[in-house]
Design an enzyme around this catalytic site. Structure first.
Site, PDB file in Angstrom:
ATOM      1  N   ARG A 180       0.383 -26.950 -12.699  1.00 59.06           N
ATOM      2  CA  ARG A 180      -0.061 -27.288 -11.344  1.00 59.06           C
ATOM      3  C   ARG A 180      -0.284 -28.792 -11.229  1.00 59.06           C
ATOM      4  NH1 ARG A 180      -4.835 -23.623  -9.171  1.00 59.06           N
ATOM      5  NH2 ARG A 180      -4.176 -24.583  -7.208  1.00 59.06           N
ATOM      6  N   CYS A 235     -10.441 -29.857  -8.946  1.00 54.97           N
ATOM      7  CA  CYS A 235      -9.504 -28.774  -9.264  1.00 54.97           C
ATOM      8  C   CYS A 235      -8.795 -28.423  -7.963  1.00 54.97           C
ATOM      9  CB  CYS A 235     -10.230 -27.583  -9.872  1.00 54.97           C
ATOM     10  SG  CYS A 235     -11.626 -26.990  -8.858  1.00 54.97           S
TER      11      CYS A 235
END
Length: 284
Positions: A180, A235
């Site tokens: 990611r 995040c």
């Protein structure tokens, strides 16, 4: 500073009236599952706080997928379960550390530092054969006066300035899984990649089998970082970055902040750029 309490400590202190236990179990793919788990069985005397209903505000245009909750509403919920300035609060999840971490961070953010994560979580509690119940208790209402610890949070404006100036005194840490971060994969957000200039330290590497690594292991994990700099962790939505926040603090880094809105807030501003890169282009 102590960030976690062990299972044996809680077992001994289950009847301690100065202790309040908060069940934070949650499943990002199935938001109602945590409540069902709680109804099926939980640590005695614990109350349930839902990530999206109790520990977050509704999603808006900006603020990310899990905006910080309204502080007054959070304080009311804490007062309703009898939390005051002297209460020892223990937050637990299934051992991920992230959902209990959200509760831990929020309570510390409003000035209640006497808050801890149950190391190992509910799964390890069960493995030890410790008691569970389906009973739900009510508590006498308390009074709690929040004192916001603004130094714990980085604002969007602070992140934007850091990206624009490429400041050398601050470092952004992306806590998501490596693919990611690189932009190879993005299962949730509408854009892939990372905030420009961020380094990658995957949050799960700070725990093993639901337990936070030792202080020495955390220091080794972050040995490439300089202790005099400020570190801002993020995040996808400000949840899984919190174990990294705690891990950095355990490793002795004093200047650590959470960007609560995280990547999902950053990309909510269409003008913001993201970086993508192939693994071969990155130095790990």
């Amino acid at each position: 500073m102590e960030y976690v309490k062990n299972l044996d400590w809680l077992r001994v202190n289950l009847e301690n009236k100065s202790v309040r236990i908060i069940d934070c179990r949650f499943d990002l793919q199935s938001p109602d599952k945590g409540e069902k788990w709680y109804e099926e069985g939980h640590i005695p005397s614990s109350v349930y706080f839902h990530l999206e209903k109790d520990l977050s505000n509704p999603v808006r245009e900006h603020g990310g997928r899990h905006p910080l909750p309204d502080i007054e509403e959070l304080v009311k919920k804490l007062e309703n379960i009898g939390v005051d300035k002297d209460t020892i609060v223990i937050a637990y999840d299934n051992g991920e550390g992230a959902f209990a971490g959200r509760c831990w961070w929020l309570l510390n953010y409003i000035g209640h530092s006497n808050t801890y994560i149950l190391d190992g979580g509910y799964k390890e509690w069960i493995k030890k054969g410790y008691p569970t119940t389906r009973e739900t208790l009510t508590f006498s209402k308390s009074s709690f006066s929040p004192i916001i610890q603004s130094h714990m949070a980085a604002t969007y404006q602070e992140i934007s300035l850091q990206v624009q100036t490429k400041g050398q005194d601050k470092v952004l840490i992306d806590s998501r899984e490596y693919k990611r971060y690189t932009g190879e994969m993005e299962p949730i957000d509408k854009k892939s990649g990372h905030i420009p200039g961020a380094e990658n330290f995957v949050w799960t590497e700070g725990l093993k089998n639901g337990y936070f690594l030792s202080i020495d292991d955390q220091k080794e994990r972050f040995s490439s970082l300089k202790p005099d700099k400020e570190y801002i962790v993020y995040c996808g939505s400000g949840i899984t970055a919190i174990p990294n926040y705690i891990s950095l603090k355990m490793a002795g880094f004093d200047k650590v902040k959470l960007y609560p809105g995280s990547f999902s807030d950053w990309i909510s501003y269409e003008e913001n750029e993201v970086e993508t890169c192939l693994p071969s282009q990155l130095e790990k």
